[in-house]
Scaffold this active site. Structure first.
Site: not given
Ligand code: DOR
Length: 463
Positions: A194, A109, A319, A77-79
């Site tokens: 997920h 996300n 993750d 996840h690179f936000r």
């Molecule tokens: O712990 C988690 N954080 N699990 C996820 O599936 C999403 C992730 C996040 O985007 O922070």
């Protein structure tokens, strides 16, 4: 250039390449070989005893090192866009290459969510000239775009569809069976899930609302929350023959179940579920160990290792889910779940190799050949003639301490702060470009979109 000739050197000619890697132990599909590599035009053009027969613009002396096919982390996840105070594409991919990772699949996300072609295009544009490693982006699966997923998933630069069956971070959620069936039916690439049961998570949240005790995180998001969701989505996939990838499997019960359902299902585990155990991790780290799905008791960790030994597990993904320390310091359960992981995936797993928990060849299978095989990546996943020259050079004997200071992520912390490991990434090469040399960043961010064997639809997209 005729590689046979190059390989045979019968003619005694001196060949020239952009990069030569000499003197290392190379992990090829045939096993560990003491051979040299020549790279030209981003690809491997020669393998063998090349010293004296080749010159190059750049030469890496790999004496004492192991040369692995580039590590592909298929869950980060690179936000970016929208949450760049936590992470962004430049810092995320810089952490990746410093950790020996040459390719990443980034999650949807973000804010806005990655649901449509324009969202994917925006990420591809943002990555250009800023990404240090190669990349692909998931499209989020939900009720709003289910009907269009077949065309969306075949866009270049797309890693496939990702579905959240349980709330984790962000608004992307598909927990209703009707919607899930729609998503499963609209598409043919392997879809990633997920798997946590939203209804059960909602029911059980009061447990932790009352206690505010992070040690109860695995009790709130318990074994059945994961198992029920996994059984539901696997049944749907088997009913339709849809290929499915179950992300971050964390329970012994799911592994027993999945071992009997491997026909169209592949399995990921993460380094934190293999390395940490409850309650010790929560007592030591508090909410820094808080992940979804949770890190659980030792019996689950043991079952995950068993599943690696038995071949039930196909890939290891980090993750990587950064949140700032300020956000993590919020009182549990307001504290967000997630930890950094892309830069530490390889050092932590090499330490497990050093401890004899898995072989180096098995690690290569789980971090390079496996992701390439299950996601249909073109030209990556092995060291062989004609393949992308993605190389991860490691020193199996190096002892290092992982520290927050080393972490490139904008969130600048790691749950492994202070951990001493044996095995460390030393040089990283992306399509023949040396981007990390002697553990230091060099060169420029010239990452490109990862190519897939099955994405023919190139209309209206520039990668
Ligand atoms: O712990 C988690 N954080 N699990 C996820 O599936 C999403 C992730 C996040 O985007 O922070």
């Amino acid at each position: 250039m005729n590689s046979e000739v190059a390989e045979k050197f019968g003619g005694g000619t001196i060949e020239h390449a952009s990069l030569l890697v000499v003197g290392g132990t190379v992990l090829t599909p045939n096993g560990a070989e003491r051979i040299d590599l020549a790279c030209q035009g981003g690809r491997i053009v020669a393998l063998g005893a090349l010293k004296g027969h080749w010159t190059a613009d750049t030469t890496i002396d790999a004496t004492g090192l192991h040369v692995l096919p580039g590590v592909i982390d298929s869950q980060v996840h690179f936000r970016e866009p929208g949450l760049t105070h936590k992470e962004d594409l430049e810092a995320g991919t810089r952490g990746a290459v410093l950790g020996g990772v040459t390719g990443v699949f980034e999650m949807p996300n973000t804010n806005p969510l990655t649901l449509w072609q324009a969202d994917l295009q925006a990420k591809l544009d943002a990555a250009k000239g800023r990404a240090w490693c190669d990349y692909a982006f998931y499209i989020g699966g939900s009720g709003v775009n289910a009907e269009q997923l077949q065309s969306l998933e075949s866009l270049p630069g797309c890693a496939g569809v990702k579905v959240f069956m349980g709330s984790s971070f962000g608004d992307l959620l598909a927990d209703d069976d009707t919607v899930l069936r729609q998503i499963v039916r609209h598409g043919c690439r392997r879809m990633s899930v997920h798997a946590e049961d939203e209804g059960r998570l909602k029911e059980r949240r009061s447990i932790v609302e009352a206690s505010g005790d992070v040690c109860q995180h695995p009790e709130w998001r318990d074994v059945d929350s994961a198992l029920l969701a996994t059984q539901r989505i696997v049944t749907m996939a088997e009913d339709t023959g849809r290929r499915l990838h179950v992300l971050h499997v964390s329970t012994a019960e799911e592994m027993q179940y999945l071992a009997r359902h491997k026909r169209c299902v592949t399995v990921e585990v993460t380094p934190h579920h293999l390395t940490m155990a409850a309650p010790e991790c929560y007592q030591r780290l508090g909410s820094l160990a808080q992940m979804n799905p949770p890190v659980r008791e030792q019996r689950h960790q043991d079952a995950l290792w068993e599943a690696i030994r038995k071949g039930v597990v196909d890939v290891i993904g980090s993750d990587h889910a950064p949140h700032t320390l300020t956000e993590k310091a919020k009182p549990y359960p307001q504290s967000p779940s997630g930890m950094t992981g892309v830069q530490t995936l390889l050092p932590v797993m090499l330490d497990h190799v050093h401890a004899g928990r898995l072989s180096l060849q098995r690690l290569v299978d789980l971090t390079s050949a496996g992701p390439a095989r299950i996601f249909g990546i073109e030209g990556k996943g092995r060291i062989a003639l004609g393949y992308d020259a993605d190389l991860t050079l490691v020193d199996l004997a190096a002892r290092r301490t992982i520290t927050n200071d080393w972490i490139a992520s904008r969130s600048s912390w790691t749950p492994y702060d202070g951990k001493v490991v044996t095995g460390w990434p030393v040089h990283t090469v992306v399509r023949g470009q040396v981007v990390v040399r002697d553990e230091a960043l060099v060169g420029a961010p010239e990452g490109q979109a990862i190519r897939f064997l099955e994405t023919p639809d190139t209309k209206n997209v520039t990668v």
